[in-house]
Design an enzyme around this catalytic site. Structure first.
Site, mmCIF file in Angstrom:
data_model
loop_
_atom_site.group_PDB
_atom_site.id
_atom_site.type_symbol
_atom_site.label_atom_id
_atom_site.label_comp_id
_atom_site.label_asym_id
_atom_site.label_seq_id
_atom_site.Cartn_x
_atom_site.Cartn_y
_atom_site.Cartn_z
ATOM 1 N N HIS A 78 -27.253 -34.910 0.437
ATOM 2 C CA HIS A 78 -28.602 -35.298 0.842
ATOM 3 C C HIS A 78 -28.779 -36.817 0.869
ATOM 4 C CE1 HIS A 78 -28.921 -31.238 -1.018
ATOM 5 N NE2 HIS A 78 -29.551 -31.011 0.120
ATOM 6 N N ASP A 86 -27.022 -37.619 -3.083
ATOM 7 C CA ASP A 86 -26.089 -36.742 -3.794
ATOM 8 C C ASP A 86 -25.010 -36.281 -2.816
ATOM 9 O OD1 ASP A 86 -27.252 -34.739 -2.264
ATOM 10 O OD2 ASP A 86 -28.317 -33.784 -3.927
ATOM 11 N N SER A 114 -32.643 -27.261 2.344
ATOM 12 C CA SER A 114 -32.848 -28.285 1.316
ATOM 13 C C SER A 114 -33.230 -29.640 1.885
ATOM 14 C CB SER A 114 -31.597 -28.434 0.445
ATOM 15 O OG SER A 114 -30.481 -28.832 1.230
#
Length: 388
Positions: A352, A349, A59
């Site tokens: 990240h 978040d 991610s």
């Protein structure tokens, strides 16, 4: 609150969220197939420094592959992407750009399309492809509780498929030259800790002490890099792992009192990065013609965290988007959960970083602009050395 209860609540909220997405797709797209997310192509310079950029990872660099998978690890709805060039969600786990977007610009290339989001034509892929998948790890099963993902081994198989298409289109010699002249960027491994080792899946902690687990992961990475080398890949950036012990999720889970990072977790990451830097040095000596650099994301990130005011940040522990203490309990699933200004936050978040942090890290990978974190040299120096 324990991990299992938090995960259960997360799964319930996310399942409801995904049901809404499914309904939206069924109304807007035929056969319930996600439409590709917008991804602008910045005008490349007249002579790119490499012909193409290929991205393998999780991610940290997924630009939309998971939009097409049955998974809870998705970033295809606002507020993700709200500060991106199109101000729309693309599947990037960020408010804006991810590091490889900035590197593409430095290299003189357009933004790289996701493997599952492009139509498979050579024209779409000739300047690069992004194979990264949120939730993926070095270990095949890491992140499997979130749903579908594309592991590093599967991503390299997709690289093989892409090369086969190049060979059919342009011939074997031209395809080999394209791959050997292109840059491959690898950013993966965090999920092997987040979703495997730290959760003690299959009692892994009783089977592997941290040092042994780190050695195991590093040797798996060595084999994957060798697999790429056998496909004629020669230029590689291997990213080390970021300090996930400072991530809002772990500050919440481990009940950090004043936002201090969880040293036990960061020590794992520090050790893994140390091993990876060493094996990359060995690979450069072993693989003839290979140019591999290792960039220590923990080193670069800790410089930002410890000198936050120098970089213009004033929120160092709380995520811009989330719920709970440090906004670390629940992932970002609604615009109402997000702060108004992400540029002064380090974290976007639970796990990240913000676009602003990605820019700093990309600057360091490219030219060591803020701090040296790449060994034996920066990407810019590596490319310049090869042009001599």
């Amino acid at each position: 609150m324990g991990y299992s209860l938090a995960l259960a609540l997360f799964l319930f909220i996310s399942f409801t969220f995904l049901q809404e997405i499914s309904l939206q797709y069924s109304q807007e797209a035929p056969n319930n197939t996600p439409t590709p997310s917008p991804s602008p192509s910045s005008p490349p310079v007249s002579t790119p420094m490499v012909p193409a950029l290929f991205v393998i990872g999780d991610s940290s660099v997924d630009c939309g592959n998971n939009n097409f998978l049955g998974t809870l690890a998705r970033a295809d709805r606002l507020p993700y992407g709200r500060d991106f060039d199109t101000h729309q969600p693309t599947g990037r786990f960020c408010n804006g750009r991810i590091p490889v977007d900035y590197l593409a610009l430095y290299l003189g290339l357009p933004f790289v399309p996701s493997y599952l989001g492009q139509n498979g034509s050579v024209e779409d892929m000739v300047h690069g492809v992004n194979y990264a998948s949120a939730g993926a790890g070095i270990i095949f099963s890491s992140g499997s509780e979130l749903g579908q993902h594309i592991s590093i081994t599967q991503q390299i198989q997709q690289v093989t498929d892409t090369i086969q298409q190049f060979i059919l289109s342009m011939g074997e010699d031209a395809a080999a030259d394209l791959i050997s002249d292109s840059l491959f960027y690898i950013s993966i491994g965090s999920n092997d800790y987040i979703h495997y080792y730290l959760r003690n899946v299959s009692s892994v902690q009783s089977l592997y002490l941290p040092w042994s687990f780190n050695q195991f992961l590093a040797q798996c990475m060595v084999q994957e890099i060798k697999n790429l080398y056998n496909l004629n890949v020669r230029k590689v950036v291997v990213m080390g792992l970021a300090p996930i012990g400072c991530a809002p999720y772990y500050l919440w889970q481990y009940e950090s009192e004043n936002g201090e990072c969880i040293e036990m977790i960061n020590d794992l990451i520090l050790e893994f990065n140390f091993v990876m830097r060493y094996v990359v040095e060995e690979l450069n000596q072993e693989l003839h013609g290979a140019n591999i650099i290792f960039c220590d994301a923990l080193e670069g990130s800790m410089d930002i965290i410890q000198n936050f005011d120098r970089y213009g940040f004033n929120v160092t522990t709380d995520a811009c988007c989330g719920l709970g203490k440090y906004n670390g309990w629940i992932m970002c699933i609604s615009p109402s959960m997000a702060c108004s200004n992400a540029s002064n936050h380090i974290w976007w978040d639970q796990f990240h970083p913000t676009d602003a942090v990605n820019k700093i890290l990309a600057d360091n990978v490219w030219s060591s602009k803020h701090t040296e974190m790449c060994y034996p040299m920066s990407l810019k120096d590596m490319l310049a050395q090869q042009m001599e």
